[in-house]
Scaffold this active site. Structure first.
Site, PDB file in Angstrom:
ATOM      1  CG  HIS A 289      -0.490  -0.005   2.528  1.00 43.12           C
ATOM      2  ND1 HIS A 289      -0.125   1.157   3.192  1.00 43.12           N
ATOM      3  CD2 HIS A 289      -0.287  -1.010   3.403  1.00 43.12           C
ATOM      4  CE1 HIS A 289       0.276   0.849   4.416  1.00 43.12           C
ATOM      5  NE2 HIS A 289       0.204  -0.461   4.572  1.00 43.12           N
ATOM      6  CG  ASP A 301       2.485   0.038   7.913  1.00 44.26           C
ATOM      7  OD1 ASP A 301       2.064  -0.585   6.923  1.00 44.26           O
ATOM      8  OD2 ASP A 301       1.761   0.417   8.839  1.00 44.26           O
ATOM      9  CD  GLU A 335      -3.405  -1.453   5.240  1.00 43.63           C
ATOM     10  OE1 GLU A 335      -3.617  -2.431   5.971  1.00 43.63           O
ATOM     11  OE2 GLU A 335      -2.799  -0.429   5.633  1.00 43.63           O
ATOM     12  CD  GLU A 336      -1.476   2.116   7.477  1.00 45.94           C
ATOM     13  OE1 GLU A 336      -2.250   1.573   8.284  1.00 45.94           O
ATOM     14  OE2 GLU A 336      -0.275   1.830   7.417  1.00 45.94           O
ATOM     15  CG  ASP A 363       0.818  -3.945   4.968  1.00 44.63           C
ATOM     16  OD1 ASP A 363       1.688  -3.147   5.390  1.00 44.63           O
ATOM     17  OD2 ASP A 363      -0.398  -3.809   5.205  1.00 44.63           O
ATOM     18  CG  HIS A 434       0.289   2.190  12.540  1.00 44.97           C
ATOM     19  ND1 HIS A 434      -0.958   1.690  12.871  1.00 44.97           N
ATOM     20  CD2 HIS A 434       0.543   1.730  11.291  1.00 44.97           C
ATOM     21  CE1 HIS A 434      -1.423   0.963  11.870  1.00 44.97           C
ATOM     22  NE2 HIS A 434      -0.513   0.979  10.894  1.00 44.97           N
TER      23      HIS A 434
END
Length: 476
Positions: A289, A301, A335-336, A363, A434
């Site tokens: 992503h 990520d 995606e997030e 991912d 994140h």
């Protein structure tokens, strides 16, 4: 009589030769496949192109939350990168995405009449509403799970900030399992708390270790439940808040967040492909992503997943391989905090009646690959297991049932597609996941490139041999 014996011997010898042909062919196929895979690894481990792509994506573009100017820049950048490769086709796929904005840096402060004031690191959860410019101050009530919250009831929860403090279960060897056992409080905590009259939510960060870094991530609201502000608190901050609550149950927590959701924005999935020469209508997808959270640089990520997917195409072209089946790299958007790119891709694939035979997603960080997880039927999985001996020399030992990924998940059920997830070593992933420290410097070129080569190897085997028709034990 002698002539009859000679004829019989000749017949037996001929039959033996015929019986040996499949074994010889199998050995030749193994040697050919093994040679190609070795070349993938030789190229990947000595190339810096993909690593420099990651450097540009993370350092020049940076964090890429859906709807942001940086996300738009990443779309154009990845389109240009694939166009320069001379692929058969590069195109954009329109998708409307949410546009959530974090606003000012968050403020989190424990206010205790007994122990004084203490600052802690918090990050607003994605999709959260803000507190207003003045911030929010309220008493805190700590819970470990939804059952405990329900038992407290409205009388004890109303007007308070609910603090979900269930940690990762670090007895799990695979940290994804620990994440799965804790992340429901982030996704569903605000709605559960709001139903009982809470005015805000704090969630322990999704991390294995004790850090001062807060980990954001998306949360979900319900249309019929009041939206209340929700933030992640660092694991160190969570432990401090929990300890202070024990000595001062009446303490308050002050949180200030100016986040907001703006109207949806037009964005794109970015797609590049090499057409198959034998079965071009059968498609193998590799993807990651393109969006990331708005803190850090989105390196593990999922910058690594994106450049690894592009690298698969480069490795095929560099070795002069025209795949039998079409190989398509997809940079999924959103995606997030919405998964709209993955859903849009599957929706269009279904509308066009495209036949996807396999989809591979990266991912889980750019760490050393350990293997793959497969969402496949028995026949397909048996065929995949026939390739174990080809992949094991490169450290790909974990070839297990159960796999896929968020963005390729919506393809499930279409034309018997096999969904595959790259499984890197998971021990460090949730140190960075994140956070503001998910940066280019945390990625090892060699580890990332081992993943690229592993994905290329699997794509090649699927393209050459397909995934139906029973087991395909590699001969030696």
């Amino acid at each position: 009589m002698m002539l009859l014996k000679h004829k019989l011997r000749a017949f037996v010898a001929g039959a033996a030769m015929l019986a040996a042909i499949p074994a010889v062919a199998q050995q030749n196929t193994y040697k050919s496949d093994s040679t190609v895979i070795r070349k993938f690894y030789d190229d990947a481990l000595t190339s810096y192109e993909s690593y420099e792509n990651l450097r540009y994506l993370t350092k020049n573009i940076g964090a890429r939350l859906s709807g942001s100017p940086q996300a738009a820049a990443a779309v154009e950048w990845s389109r240009q990168v694939m166009e320069k490769m001379g692929l058969d086709r590069v195109y954009l796929q329109e998708v409307m995405v949410p546009h959530w904005v974090r606003g000012d840096k968050e403020v989190g402060r424990i206010l205790s009449g007994r122990n004084g004031s203490q600052e802690v690191n918090i990050l607003a959860l994605g999709s959260s509403v803000g507190t207003g410019a003045q911030g929010l101050s309220a008493q805190v009530i700590e819970v470990q799970n939804f059952e405990e919250l329900e038992k407290l009831g409205k009388k004890k929860v109303k007007g308070k900030i609910v603090f979900f403090n269930r940690p990762f279960d670090n007895k799990h060897v695979h940290t994804m399992a620990a994440y799965g056992g804790a992340v429901d409080q982030r996704g569903g905590g605000p709605v559960a708390a709001a139903k009982l009259g809470a005015v805000g939510v704090l969630v322990r960060s999704m991390a294995n270790d004790i850090q001062d870094v807060a980990h954001t991530g998306n949360t979900r609201y319900a249309d019929d439940v009041e939206k209340i502000p929700a933030a992640a608190i660092s694991t160190r901050g969570a432990d401090e808040l929990s300890a202070m609550l024990k000595s001062d149950p009446e303490l308050k927590f002050y949180m200030r967040m100016t986040c907001e959701t703006r109207p949806d924005v037009l964005s794109y999935n970015v797609i590049g492909e090499i057409k198959g020469f034998e079965k071009p209508d059968e498609i193998i997808v590799v993807g990651g992503h393109l969006d990331s959270w708005d803190v850090g640089e989105g390196a593990h990520d999922d910058g690594t997943g994106c450049v690894q997917s592009i690298e698969v195409l480069r490795l095929l072209k560099e070795q002069g391989i025209r795949p039998k089946r079409t190989v398509r790299a997809v940079m999924f958007m959103n995606e997030e905090n919405g998964l709209r790119g993955g859903r849009k891709y599957a929706e269009e694939a279904k509308a066009k009646n495209e036949k996807h035979v396999a989809a591979i997603e990266s991912d889980a960080g750019g760490f050393t690959p350990r293997g793959f997880g497969f969402d496949a039927n028995d026949e397909q999985f048996a065929k995949i297991m026939g390739w174990k001996d080809l992949l094991a020399p490169y450290g790909l030992h974990e070839m297990n049932r159960g796999g896929g990924g968020a963005d390729i998940g919506p393809l499930k059920g279409q034309n018997n597609v096999v969904l595959i997830g790259l499984r890197p070593d998971s021990q460090r992933y949730f140190d960075y996941h994140h956070t503001e420290i998910d940066t280019f410097e945390t990625v090892s070129r060699r580890e990332m490139q081992l993943g690229s080569a592993g994905m290329a190897a699997l794509v090649y085997l699927i393209s050459e041999h397909g995934l139906n028709g029973g087991s395909a034990k590699a001969g030696k």
